[in-house]
Design an enzyme around this catalytic site. Sequence first.
Site, short mmCIF file in Angstrom:
data_model
loop_
_atom_site.label_atom_id
_atom_site.label_comp_id
_atom_site.label_asym_id
_atom_site.label_seq_id
_atom_site.Cartn_x
_atom_site.Cartn_y
_atom_site.Cartn_z
N GLU A 217 0.83 -1.21 0.00
CA GLU A 217 0.00 0.00 0.00
C GLU A 217 0.86 1.26 0.00
O GLU A 217 1.94 1.29 0.60
CB GLU A 217 -0.92 -0.01 1.23
N GLU A 221 -3.34 10.62 3.17
CA GLU A 221 -4.51 10.76 4.04
C GLU A 221 -4.57 12.18 4.59
O GLU A 221 -3.54 12.84 4.76
CB GLU A 221 -4.49 9.74 5.18
#
EC number: 3.2.-.-
Length: 422
Positions: A217, A221
Amino acid sequence: MRISILQLVPVVGYIGFALGELYKPKNSISCSPNNPCPAEWPCCSPYNECGAGPICVGGCNVRSSFDEESCAPIPALVASQKLEFVSTPKVPKFIVNYQPKPPIREGNGPNKANTKVGVVEGELNSKRIIHYAKFLVTPDSKEAEKMLEDFDFTHSGYTSIEASSGNIVLAMPKKTTGSLITSTRSFLYGKASVRMKTARSRGVVTAFDLTSAIGDEIDFEWLGGDLMTAQSNYYSQGHLDYTRMQRFPVGADTWATYHTYEIDWDPDRIIWYVDGKIARTVLKKDTWDPISKEYRYPQTPMRLEIAVWPGGSETNGPGTINWAGGLIDWENSPDIIEKGQFTAHVEQITVTPYQNKFTEQVQFCIKAKKKAPTFSQKDLSRVVVSYNRQDRLNHHDEGSLKWDCFVTPKINDWLSSWKRSK
């Protein structure tokens, strides 16, 4: 934080009857490489829960599923294709746009959950977005082939198209777990770009990430209580290391202002960009773990995800709540009072895969099966990639991949797996 998309978003947004009950067991079954799914619920989701049907498509984790043939092969986005969403009336499509590896360089109230075909679902379909529980779940190979040609993204939760702009709206009404869109195809190295405005308010989290079926990943964010900052992180094979997270300033309010965020990923480095400027660079050579004797670097095909989720939900652990800025005020937050929901707005998405070591192999496969010297974009739409799972506990990398062409990875129904559907 990886909990954002992996544990919260998929459970939202069911109306009329619980769709999840049809392709997941009544009592949740957790899965891991040491505790794989049972035969009756053979597929392990990216959220470490067993199921069947749509769980066996896209993000199905072969390491934790019942056997190697439980998960359907993953539709691939390969060099000479480009996936794009734009908010203008232009219809997104795959575009011929080969790029070699580049060098390093310096509202009116909440929508209902979209699980039934209606006005909202029709608008999403017109933008090449389909509900994730429907994508490739059909006994008809021709219908599945058409889905591969017609849809670039799946959605769950409270996703809609804003009438005035054509933008994608990811909403989180009061006491829900938000919305998620995901690319229907995964790619091995490339650049993903998203132009968007994030959601706001304490405890509300917006995420843009690339994620693979086995836990690689790369993240952006944003915390709704800190609208001048973005966060970045990366993970390998599901090993969560939050010490790698870095913050950097964005320059203008992420809720009020559209910004362009990019993740540029190749075999040697990851670069995060904000509005065309480098915010962070990670080199693969710096990720070597002397204990495991492995590079903790993402190196398996990943799909794009964009989500809004409640990091500050009272159901989360204290660590997640503290990281998200505290508990969400579901009653008095400005967007709840004004619109009944928190929202992020996506204006444009572009994913451009780079050439990789398998590009010639894929082209040879197509030409050999066609018995022709050329291939079309339609031919590329049926390229797939899967994992060779000889040992669940082994580290997976490029050498674990199996590529094929002219494969339609359909699942017959919500109780089937790839093995049962072939």
